[in-house]
Scaffold this active site. Structure first.
Site, PDB file in Angstrom:
ATOM      1  N   GLY A  36      -1.395   7.205  -2.780  1.00  0.00           N
ATOM      2  CA  GLY A  36      -2.730   7.188  -2.199  1.00  0.00           C
ATOM      3  C   GLY A  36      -3.568   5.993  -2.600  1.00  0.00           C
ATOM      4  CG  ASN A  37      -5.181   3.028  -5.211  1.00  0.00           C
ATOM      5  OD1 ASN A  37      -5.777   2.287  -4.432  1.00  0.00           O
ATOM      6  ND2 ASN A  37      -5.552   3.175  -6.463  1.00  0.00           N
ATOM      7  CG  HIS A  39      -1.817   1.186   1.266  1.00  0.00           C
ATOM      8  ND1 HIS A  39      -3.121   1.129   0.870  1.00  0.00           N
ATOM      9  CD2 HIS A  39      -1.599   2.474   1.630  1.00  0.00           C
ATOM     10  CE1 HIS A  39      -3.674   2.326   0.983  1.00  0.00           C
ATOM     11  NE2 HIS A  39      -2.776   3.165   1.442  1.00  0.00           N
ATOM     12  CB  CYS A  40       2.188   3.246  -2.560  1.00  0.00           C
ATOM     13  SG  CYS A  40       3.446   4.496  -2.815  1.00  0.00           S
ATOM     14  N   PRO A  41       1.223   5.133   0.328  1.00  0.00           N
ATOM     15  CG  PRO A  41       1.660   5.497   2.567  1.00  0.00           C
ATOM     16  CD  PRO A  41       2.124   4.714   1.393  1.00  0.00           C
TER      17      PRO A  41
END
Lengths: 158, 483
Positions: B197-198, B192-194
């Site tokens: 944002g997804n 999950h890559c902040p």
């Protein structure tokens, strides 16, 4: 009280849903989309094994074609990358084209083979490609006892 | 007399109302407003443009990414490009422009697309699976939690365990994982890559890779040409006057310098992952590492690097399975709400309002589960013991935030065996830390602080010993105590 079934709509009008059979995914070849060809016991009295296996094998071959990594998909991928993936807005991908073919095939199978036997196949895409859902319908008049049996089974699991 | 006249009319009215609203679901449809499926989506996602755009709940860092890229590139085009175009070649702003638009395009594509979310099981499917599991377990599940549910599959000669997801009520396909931040099972889950944002999964991994690759080129490009610009100016006028003439260059150099290390490192890491056909998740857990056993190998790899790369980047793009913009029809089966294994044959109608009542239902269920199941089990409770009680939790406190429910947290990388990769992992570990208020816990509960400390408390994840139900019941009790 036998009802004549002329199409799937009529089929559902005169019948009630008895049970649903789920054909699960077969992951033995990895993550590609493939369904198990094992014949479920609930369908033993409803449809011939050969017909069922034929349907599942054809579906498997369609999915294999959709996910095939070959010249066409490379070309599509490179073209898409070169256009910063904007081309996907106008072009239909290989996968989408095959999905349409699958949908037509399932509809055809339902009309010709499964419908007349009181069964209905749901397109796996509507179930997240997890299962092939086959709904088993019972004639309302003749199967009062079986439907009450299934409803009592449902209530006992609660 | 008065009533005699009114009553028959009132009776007619009542009977009319009864026939119209026999089920709670029918009233919205009679008004002519059909809801789209994204409006009743059970995961923790945000949707924009009527379901066309799908992102995670926390998007603050994504806006930061956008701002950094746009501002830095903007300053470059405004202050450095005129000089460079004049003194060197006009190709520089052109190439810069192409790179910039490619970066933006791939970033937006990564952030806005469905990463490969698996829709939750319909109640019928879930019930069918439960029945199969009960048969397999000998159906001795009364009172206490059922044993952890796994299925073993042989893939290309390697035995892979498929785990049952209690939230989505499915057996997860191989390489899929449940993202605790988005509360979805994602196919071929990477992480999950902040920053985007997804989640990064099967459907947007290639966009993510092209994004970080093009961003590496862009940062190197800007860095190199800003340095060139300053040097050329210094040759003419001296170093300090040069800096005074183009103050933006300093900011650009600083941003690019720090970005290069992380972005280029990350690109290198993902190039390695693509070449060996692994996901970040698998690499962190060492699923296919030879350290696990002599016969341990990656069953998904095609054998050579070129084929692996082509498969990951140029393979066919599968369609989205969640049909965000489709309409919720009255006879569409809604996904079954997550339970602890107790078969709940709830009416499908009530589940269409899941989105609204989700929080309430979830919290109530946790409380009920907590009451129904014993708290003290014989499981190793390193994680549970360090859970702080509510009320004492504040943003500043190091808190052992446990990912919701499912094992394999995507961004916890506590035991990176390879030190060289640590650098490239830094942005990823920071990913989790940068969203401190993103409580990976049941909705509305336990806002956990920056979990810097948590990475040290979590040993190497042994999925077999994970029991999401246990965690849920603990959480439920904590919630109970806070009520």
């Amino acid at each position: 009280m036998a009802t004549e079934f002329h199409n799937l709509h009529d089929l559902r009008q005169g019948t009630s849903l008895a049970t649903k059979v789920f054909i699960q995914r077969d992951y033995s070849d990895g993550t590609i989309c493939k369904f198990q060809t094992k014949f479920p016991s609930e369908l033993e009295s409803r449809i011939e094994r050969a017909l069922f296996e034929d349907t599942v094998k054809t579906l498997n071959s369609f999915y294999c074609e959709a996910e095939k990594i070959g010249g066409q998909s490379y070309l599509e991928g490179c073209l898409a990358c070169a256009t910063a993936y904007i081309i996907f807005l106008c072009m239909e991908t290989q996968y989408e084209k095959v999905l349409k073919k699958i949908s037509t095939y399932i509809q055809e199978q339902n009309e010709k083979i499964y419908g007349p036997r009181g069964l209905l196949i749901t397109d796996p895409i509507e179930r997240g490609m997890r299962v092939i859902e086959i709904s088993v319908y019972e004639d309302r008049g003749s199967s009062g006892s079986s439907s009450s049996r299934s409803s009592s089974a449902a209530s006992s699991t609660r | 007399m008065h009533f005699g006249v009114g009553e028959p009319m009132r009776q007619c009215e009542y009977s009319q109302i009864n026939t119209r609203s026999s089920t709670p679901m029918e009233s919205p449809y009679n008004k002519g407003t059909l809801r789209r499926k994204w409006q009743t989506f059970p995961g923790r996602n945000k949707f924009y443009c009527n379901g066309r755009i799908m992102m995670a709940r926390q998007t603050g860092v994504f806006y930061l990414t956008l701002v950094l890229i746009v501002v830095t590139s903007g300053l470059f085009f405004a202050f450095d490009c005129p000089f460079l175009a004049l003194h060197l070649t006009p190709a520089i702003p052109v190439i810069g422009g192409i790179l910039f638009s490619f970066v933006l395009g791939t970033l937006l594509r990564t952030s806005f697309s469905d990463p490969g979310v698996l829709p939750r099981a319909t109640p019928d499917e879930a019930a069918d699976l439960e029945r199969q599991i009960d048969v397999a377990n000998g159906s001795s599940s009364t009172g206490y939690r059922p044993p952890p549910r796994t299925k073993e599959v042989n893939i290309n000669g390697q035995t892979v365990k498929l785990k049952y997801c209690f939230t989505c009520k499915i057996f997860r396909p191989p390489r899929a994982s449940h993202c605790s931040l988005c509360d979805n099972c994602v196919e071929r889950f990477d992480h999950h890559c902040p920053w985007v944002g997804n989640c990064v999964g099967k459907r947007n991994y290639r966009f993510f890779y092209m994004f970080i690759l093009s961003l590496s080129f862009l940062t190197i490009f800007i860095f190199a040409f800003v340095i060139t610009h300053v040097i050329l100016r210094s040759n003419a006028a001296g170093f300090l006057p040069a800096l005074r003439d183009s103050p933006a260059s300093v900011l650009e150099v600083v941003v690019c310098f720090f970005s290069i290390w992380s972005i280029v490192g990350l690109s290198g890491f993902h190039t390695y992952l693509i070449g060996s056909n692994q996901t970040t998740n698998e690499d962190i857990k060492g699923s296919w590492s030879s350290k696990r056993g002599k016969d341990n190998y990656n069953p998904y790899s095609y054998g050579n690097i070129f084929t692996n790369c082509c498969a990951a980047l140029c393979g066919p793009l599968p369609p989205s399975l969640i049909d965000r913009r489709g309409f919720v029809l009255p006879d569409t089966p809604q996904p079954a709400p997550p339970t602890n294994g107790i078969t709940m044959y709830g009416a499908t109608q009530s589940q269409s309002h899941m989105c609204d009542q989700d929080q309430c239902i979830q919290s109530t269920k946790f409380v009920l589960q907590a009451a129904a199941t014993p708290l003290l089990q014989s499981e190793p409770k390193t994680m549970a013991d360090e859970r702080p009680l509510p009320g004492r939790t504040s943003l500043g406190e190091p808190c052992t935030s446990l990912p919701l429910g499912q094992p394999t947290p995507p961004t916890s990388s506590p035991n990176l065996s390879c030190e060289a990769e640590l650098l490239s992992h830094v942005p990823e570990t920071h990913h989790h830390f940068l969203t401190p208020e993103e409580a990976p816990s049941p909705p509305g509960m336990l806002p956990c602080g920056s979990p810097l400390g948590h990475s040290h408390t979590m040993p190497f994840y042994n999925p077999a010993s994970q029991d999401s139900l246990h965690e849920d019941s603990v959480r439920g009790l904590v919630k109970l105590s806070s009520v």
